[in-house]
Structures are given as C-alpha cells and as structure tokens.
Design a protein around this motif. Structure first.
Motif, PDB file in Angstrom:
ATOM      1  N   VAL A  57      -1.297  -3.026  17.351  1.00 18.62           N
ATOM      2  CA  VAL A  57      -1.832  -2.567  16.065  1.00 18.62           C
ATOM      3  C   VAL A  57      -3.326  -2.287  16.194  1.00 18.62           C
ATOM      4  N   LYS A  58      -4.036  -3.177  16.843  1.00 13.23           N
ATOM      5  CA  LYS A  58      -5.480  -3.001  17.010  1.00 13.23           C
ATOM      6  C   LYS A  58      -5.789  -1.729  17.808  1.00 13.23           C
ATOM      7  N   LYS A  59      -5.083  -1.550  18.931  1.00 19.44           N
ATOM      8  CA  LYS A  59      -5.342  -0.389  19.787  1.00 19.44           C
ATOM      9  C   LYS A  59      -5.015   0.921  19.066  1.00 19.44           C
ATOM     10  N   VAL A  60      -3.874   0.959  18.397  1.00 18.82           N
ATOM     11  CA  VAL A  60      -3.434   2.193  17.743  1.00 18.82           C
ATOM     12  C   VAL A  60      -4.316   2.503  16.534  1.00 18.82           C
ATOM     13  N   THR A  61      -4.775   1.471  15.835  1.00 16.16           N
ATOM     14  CA  THR A  61      -5.666   1.680  14.690  1.00 16.16           C
ATOM     15  C   THR A  61      -6.947   2.374  15.126  1.00 16.16           C
ATOM     16  N   ILE A  62      -7.573   1.878  16.173  1.00 12.41           N
ATOM     17  CA  ILE A  62      -8.815   2.479  16.663  1.00 12.41           C
ATOM     18  C   ILE A  62      -8.564   3.887  17.181  1.00 12.41           C
ATOM     19  N   ALA A  63      -7.451   4.075  17.891  1.00 10.61           N
ATOM     20  CA  ALA A  63      -7.126   5.406  18.420  1.00 10.61           C
ATOM     21  C   ALA A  63      -6.936   6.410  17.291  1.00 10.61           C
ATOM     22  N   ALA A  64      -6.212   6.000  16.241  1.00 13.83           N
ATOM     23  CA  ALA A  64      -5.969   6.898  15.104  1.00 13.83           C
ATOM     24  C   ALA A  64      -7.270   7.229  14.385  1.00 13.83           C
ATOM     25  N   SER A  65      -8.110   6.222  14.209  1.00 19.71           N
ATOM     26  CA  SER A  65      -9.395   6.442  13.548  1.00 19.71           C
ATOM     27  C   SER A  65     -10.255   7.408  14.346  1.00 19.71           C
ATOM     28  N   ASP A  66     -10.292   7.221  15.659  1.00 22.06           N
ATOM     29  CA  ASP A  66     -11.099   8.095  16.514  1.00 22.06           C
ATOM     30  C   ASP A  66     -10.605   9.539  16.494  1.00 22.06           C
ATOM     31  N   LEU A  67      -9.306   9.733  16.282  1.00 18.75           N
ATOM     32  CA  LEU A  67      -8.739  11.081  16.245  1.00 18.75           C
ATOM     33  C   LEU A  67      -8.976  11.788  14.911  1.00 18.75           C
ATOM     34  N   GLY A  68      -9.392  11.030  13.898  1.00 21.49           N
ATOM     35  CA  GLY A  68      -9.646  11.637  12.595  1.00 21.49           C
ATOM     36  C   GLY A  68      -8.495  11.530  11.614  1.00 21.49           C
ATOM     37  N   VAL A  69      -7.529  10.660  11.902  1.00 16.66           N
ATOM     38  CA  VAL A  69      -6.441  10.416  10.953  1.00 16.66           C
ATOM     39  C   VAL A  69      -7.036   9.832   9.674  1.00 16.66           C
ATOM     40  N   LYS A  70      -6.558  10.289   8.515  1.00 19.58           N
ATOM     41  CA  LYS A  70      -7.097   9.810   7.249  1.00 19.58           C
ATOM     42  C   LYS A  70      -6.429   8.512   6.792  1.00 19.58           C
ATOM     43  N   PRO A  96      -0.952 -11.947   9.873  1.00 22.81           N
ATOM     44  CA  PRO A  96      -2.084 -11.322   9.164  1.00 22.81           C
ATOM     45  C   PRO A  96      -3.337 -12.181   9.191  1.00 22.81           C
ATOM     46  N   ILE A  97      -3.161 -13.506   9.141  1.00 18.10           N
ATOM     47  CA  ILE A  97      -4.311 -14.410   9.192  1.00 18.10           C
ATOM     48  C   ILE A  97      -5.029 -14.259  10.529  1.00 18.10           C
ATOM     49  N   ARG A  98      -4.258 -14.305  11.618  1.00 13.11           N
ATOM     50  CA  ARG A  98      -4.844 -14.168  12.957  1.00 13.11           C
ATOM     51  C   ARG A  98      -5.426 -12.775  13.168  1.00 13.11           C
ATOM     52  N   PHE A  99      -4.716 -11.771  12.698  1.00 12.10           N
ATOM     53  CA  PHE A  99      -5.143 -10.381  12.888  1.00 12.10           C
ATOM     54  C   PHE A  99      -6.482 -10.134  12.206  1.00 12.10           C
ATOM     55  N   PHE A 100      -6.558 -10.443  10.931  1.00 14.95           N
ATOM     56  CA  PHE A 100      -7.774 -10.128  10.185  1.00 14.95           C
ATOM     57  C   PHE A 100      -8.954 -11.015  10.583  1.00 14.95           C
ATOM     58  N   LYS A 129      -4.559 -14.803   0.978  1.00 14.47           N
ATOM     59  CA  LYS A 129      -6.021 -14.884   1.039  1.00 14.47           C
ATOM     60  C   LYS A 129      -6.569 -14.021   2.169  1.00 14.47           C
ATOM     61  N   ALA A 130      -5.924 -14.077   3.328  1.00 12.25           N
ATOM     62  CA  ALA A 130      -6.374 -13.278   4.465  1.00 12.25           C
ATOM     63  C   ALA A 130      -6.318 -11.790   4.147  1.00 12.25           C
ATOM     64  N   VAL A 131      -5.244 -11.374   3.484  1.00 11.82           N
ATOM     65  CA  VAL A 131      -5.085  -9.962   3.111  1.00 11.82           C
ATOM     66  C   VAL A 131      -6.148  -9.551   2.095  1.00 11.82           C
ATOM     67  N   LYS A 132      -6.330 -10.357   1.055  1.00  5.04           N
ATOM     68  CA  LYS A 132      -7.306 -10.032   0.011  1.00  5.04           C
ATOM     69  C   LYS A 132      -8.730 -10.024   0.562  1.00  5.04           C
ATOM     70  N   ASP A 133      -9.023 -10.967   1.460  1.00  4.99           N
ATOM     71  CA  ASP A 133     -10.359 -11.009   2.066  1.00  4.99           C
ATOM     72  C   ASP A 133     -10.616  -9.760   2.907  1.00  4.99           C
ATOM     73  N   ALA A 134      -9.586  -9.319   3.649  1.00  2.62           N
ATOM     74  CA  ALA A 134      -9.743  -8.114   4.478  1.00  2.62           C
ATOM     75  C   ALA A 134      -9.971  -6.884   3.611  1.00  2.62           C
ATOM     76  N   ILE A 135      -9.257  -6.805   2.508  1.00  2.57           N
ATOM     77  CA  ILE A 135      -9.452  -5.684   1.568  1.00  2.57           C
ATOM     78  C   ILE A 135     -10.874  -5.706   1.027  1.00  2.57           C
ATOM     79  N   ALA A 136     -11.343  -6.888   0.641  1.00  2.00           N
ATOM     80  CA  ALA A 136     -12.695  -7.021   0.094  1.00  2.00           C
ATOM     81  C   ALA A 136     -13.767  -6.724   1.144  1.00  2.00           C
ATOM     82  N   ASP A 137     -13.560  -7.226   2.357  1.00  2.00           N
ATOM     83  CA  ASP A 137     -14.561  -7.066   3.421  1.00  2.00           C
ATOM     84  C   ASP A 137     -14.703  -5.616   3.884  1.00  2.00           C
TER      85      ASP A 137
END
Length: 259
Positions: A57-70, A96-100, A129-137
């Motif tokens: 998830v981490k690798k694909v997220t950065i790759a998608a962002s770098d490619l300009g995916v919205k 989700p807790i570990r991920f965020f 809480k982990a999800v809400k904190d990530a949204i806020a951050d």
C-alpha cells in the motif's frame, strides 16, 4: 538475483517509454486481493501476507501520487470480511493503526490527503482513532486523495443512500420526480471525492475476476483489469503496466468509437 534486477530494470525502462503521462487515469480503484494466498505459497500464516500487503500500500500510494493520479481508492476491509476467523479480523483491525503511525509523515511529505468511505463506527475504538487522526493530520494536503474503503460494501452504501433519499421524500424535502442519477451519486459515500468520484480504472490483483461488492454504482463505465500478481507482489511498475493497458483502450461510454 542479478538477472532479476536486470529484468526489473528492463521492465521499468519499457514502461517509462510506453507510458503517456498526459493520459493518466484520474481515479484508480484497487481490490487488494491475494494476501493470504501469497503467504500460504511461502508456508507463512495468512497475517504475514496482510503485513506485507501493508508495505505494498505504501509503495503503490507513492507511485500513484508521483504519476499524477488524483484519487487512489483501496478496498481495505469489506462488510463481508467480518466473517473471517476472529484472529485474522483482529489483526486486520490493527493494520490501520500500524499503517498510519508510520506512514502519515510520508503522506504529508507527498501532499496526499486521507479519506475514508464505509461505516467506521463499527471498527474498534483505537482503529477509529487512527483513521480520524490520519484524516485530520492530512486535511491540509491538496494533492492525491488516498481513499480507503473500510467496513465498506457497495450494496450497503446504495441502501443507505436510498434510505436518506426516501426519508427526504417522506419529509417533503424532495419531489420523487426529481430523483436522478446525479442525486443518487450525491448520496453515495464517494460524493466527498467530487468530480473524481467514479473510477476510470478498477484493478483487482490475484487473478480473480469479480467485483466483490465494491463501488458498484461508481464503476458503471470504469475500465476493469484483473492482474495475476498477488497484492504483496504488486508494485509501482505493476501499476504503470496496468495504466499502459488502460491507455490502450478506447472508452466510448455507450457511444460509437468515431464519435
């Protein structure tokens, strides 16, 4: 190992040559399938596959962002996944807790905003809480939206939308004759994604060819790709390959090819 590195390099170079950066799909949705089978092939417990999948998830997220995916929408936990063994569900609730906790700084660095669709009120308190904190951050980020489907099911989503519209009709706020596709879309959980609510490309990993109750309303005209890699084996180059396949198709939206 050296041959594998050369192959990966050649694949990367070939992808870069074929990829049209002017036609990157705005919204890519992924059904992340195959974590358990990836682990079983390696004689590991299923949760080992989920752990490795989190790294993907981490690798694909950065790759998608770098490619300009919205928007990148990831099917993380469905309303049906509660049927799995409690030990596996409990592990999935911790992800989700570990991920965020480890990845939010990278998301902010890449200007990625976290969004969630699904009924997160049913998740454990610490997971919520982990999800809400990530949204806020990441609320001030205005780059790619990383949209997690958590405790999400498309039939549940559509049912909830119809209940809201039905109640509004009952209360005299909506004339039934004014109900149209746009109104239904505005009541879907994906409405927060605005003009990019509908995926251009839906990818499912692990070779399975079904939708599994994911964004049924939104994928009416999406291009579908079923790729053989298990999710832990999927990476940025796999994403580029899928996008190249997408770019080779002609989307007609019910019209004619030459229109």
């Amino acid at each position: 190992m050296e041959e594998q590195l050369v192959f990966s390099k050649n694949k990367s170079e070939a992808n870069d040559q074929q990829l049209d950066l002017e036609r990157i799909p705005n919204h890519i949705a992924i059904i992340m399938d195959g974590n358990g089978r990836w682990a079983q092939k390696r004689h590991l417990p299923r949760v080992a596959g989920h752990k490795q999948g989190m790294q993907t998830v981490k690798k694909v997220t950065i790759a998608a962002s770098d490619l300009g995916v919205k928007v990148l929408s990831l099917y993380a936990f469905s309303t049906e996944n509660w049927k799995r063994p409690s030990s596996e569900v409990n592990y999935l609730m911790q992800l989700p807790i570990r991920f965020f906790s480890t990845f939010v700084p990278d998301l902010v660095k890449h200007n990625v905003k976290v969004a969630v669709m699904g009924d997160i009120t049913k998740l454990p308190e610490q997971t919520q809480k982990a999800v809400k904190d990530a949204i806020a951050d990441t609320a001030d980020c205005n780059g790619m939206i990383l949209n997690f489907a958590l405790n999400y099911g498309s039939r549940d989503e559509i049912t909830r939308a119809m209940k809201k519209i039905g109640q509004a009709v009952k209360d005299g706020q909506i004339d039934p004759m004014t109900i149209d596709e746009q109104m239904l879309s505005q009541h879907m959980m994906s409405a927060q994604l605005g003009e990019y609510a509908d995926p251009d490309l839906l990818i499912r990993t692990s070779g399975e060819e079904r939708i599994s109750n994911f964004m049924l309303w939104q994928i009416a005209y999406s291009e579908l790709e079923f790729v053989p890699e298990h999710w832990p084996d999927f990476d940025g180059e796999s994403l580029k390959t899928a996008i190249i396949e997408f770019q080779g198709r002609h989307r007609r939206f019910g019209g004619l090819k030459n229109q």
